[in-house]
Motif scaffolding. Structure first.
Motif, PDB file in Angstrom:
ATOM      1  N   ALA A  39      36.307  42.626  43.098  1.00  0.00           N
ATOM      2  CA  ALA A  39      36.985  41.771  42.140  1.00  0.00           C
ATOM      3  C   ALA A  39      35.947  41.008  41.321  1.00  0.00           C
ATOM      4  O   ALA A  39      34.805  40.842  41.769  1.00  0.00           O
ATOM      5  CB  ALA A  39      37.904  40.803  42.873  1.00  0.00           C
ATOM      6  N   GLN A  41      33.047  38.608  42.709  1.00  0.00           N
ATOM      7  CA  GLN A  41      33.009  38.736  44.165  1.00  0.00           C
ATOM      8  C   GLN A  41      32.165  39.938  44.571  1.00  0.00           C
ATOM      9  O   GLN A  41      31.875  40.821  43.778  1.00  0.00           O
ATOM     10  CB  GLN A  41      34.424  38.886  44.723  1.00  0.00           C
ATOM     11  N   SER A  88      43.703  42.913  55.276  1.00  0.00           N
ATOM     12  CA  SER A  88      44.467  42.478  54.103  1.00  0.00           C
ATOM     13  C   SER A  88      45.314  43.591  53.479  1.00  0.00           C
ATOM     14  O   SER A  88      46.220  43.303  52.695  1.00  0.00           O
ATOM     15  CB  SER A  88      43.510  41.914  53.052  1.00  0.00           C
ATOM     16  N   LYS A 124      49.689  43.413  44.884  1.00  0.00           N
ATOM     17  CA  LYS A 124      49.685  41.988  44.622  1.00  0.00           C
ATOM     18  C   LYS A 124      48.594  41.669  43.597  1.00  0.00           C
ATOM     19  O   LYS A 124      47.613  42.417  43.484  1.00  0.00           O
ATOM     20  CB  LYS A 124      49.410  41.229  45.922  1.00  0.00           C
ATOM     21  N   PRO A 125      48.722  40.559  42.891  1.00  0.00           N
ATOM     22  CA  PRO A 125      47.666  40.201  41.929  1.00  0.00           C
ATOM     23  C   PRO A 125      46.277  40.142  42.568  1.00  0.00           C
ATOM     24  O   PRO A 125      45.288  40.490  41.908  1.00  0.00           O
ATOM     25  CB  PRO A 125      48.122  38.833  41.427  1.00  0.00           C
ATOM     26  N   GLU A 126      46.207  39.746  43.824  1.00  0.00           N
ATOM     27  CA  GLU A 126      44.898  39.668  44.492  1.00  0.00           C
ATOM     28  C   GLU A 126      44.310  41.032  44.812  1.00  0.00           C
ATOM     29  O   GLU A 126      43.173  41.125  45.264  1.00  0.00           O
ATOM     30  CB  GLU A 126      44.985  38.832  45.773  1.00  0.00           C
ATOM     31  N   ASP A 127      45.060  42.100  44.568  1.00  0.00           N
ATOM     32  CA  ASP A 127      44.506  43.456  44.706  1.00  0.00           C
ATOM     33  C   ASP A 127      43.750  43.898  43.454  1.00  0.00           C
ATOM     34  O   ASP A 127      43.132  44.968  43.445  1.00  0.00           O
ATOM     35  CB  ASP A 127      45.623  44.466  44.988  1.00  0.00           C
ATOM     36  N   THR A 128      43.803  43.085  42.402  1.00  0.00           N
ATOM     37  CA  THR A 128      43.097  43.407  41.170  1.00  0.00           C
ATOM     38  C   THR A 128      41.606  43.511  41.428  1.00  0.00           C
ATOM     39  O   THR A 128      40.985  42.585  41.963  1.00  0.00           O
ATOM     40  CB  THR A 128      43.368  42.340  40.104  1.00  0.00           C
ATOM     41  N   THR A 157      44.575  46.722  37.905  1.00  0.00           N
ATOM     42  CA  THR A 157      44.964  45.373  37.499  1.00  0.00           C
ATOM     43  C   THR A 157      46.431  45.180  37.820  1.00  0.00           C
ATOM     44  O   THR A 157      47.274  45.977  37.399  1.00  0.00           O
ATOM     45  CB  THR A 157      44.723  45.158  36.004  1.00  0.00           C
ATOM     46  N   SER A 193      51.231  39.431  37.630  1.00  0.00           N
ATOM     47  CA  SER A 193      52.258  38.720  38.415  1.00  0.00           C
ATOM     48  C   SER A 193      53.571  38.606  37.662  1.00  0.00           C
ATOM     49  O   SER A 193      53.662  38.928  36.498  1.00  0.00           O
ATOM     50  CB  SER A 193      51.749  37.330  38.781  1.00  0.00           C
TER      51      SER A 193
END
Length: 115
Positions: free
Chosen positions: A38, A41, A61, A85-89, A112, A115
């Motif tokens: 990401a 990160q 996760s 989920k957005p956090e999988d972007t 991407t 949400s």
């Protein structure tokens, strides 16, 4: 040597599914894996598969939403991603290795999730 080419990324909405593919040209040591990175990160492990036995291992996760697999000809690696989920972007990479270290990487495919 090995050449890895990912495909299948895109822009989806939360709750949607995507299937990533990684075409493999060359020798697989023992395992193939998916990682993701990401923005801002470090690259993180997602899942891997023993190329002969087919046994799999997942990051906590994604364990209940993602499935790693290979085709019967053992030339393509897949990652089925459900309930995104957005956090999988992230940019998703396939990699060749031995479950502990990874020595060859693809160029990555962008996923991407809005949400």
């Amino acid at each position: 040597q090995v050449r890895l080419v990912e495909s299948g990324g895109g822009l989806v909405q939360a709750g949607d599914s995507l299937r990533l593919s990684c075409e493999i040209s060359g020798y697989v040591i023992s395992h193939m894996a998916w990682f993701r990175q990401a923005p801002g990160q470090d690259r993180k492990f997602v899942a891997d598969i023993n190329w002969v036995a087919g046994t799999t291992y997942y990051a906590a996760s994604v364990a209940d939403r993602f499935t790693i697999s290979r085709d019967s000809a053992k030339t393509t690696l897949y990652l089925q991603m459900n309930n995104l989920k957005p956090e999988d972007t992230a940019v998703y990479y396939c990699a060749r290795g031995d479950h502990a270290t990874w020595d060859a990487w693809g160029q990555g495919t962008q996923v991407t999730v809005s949400s």
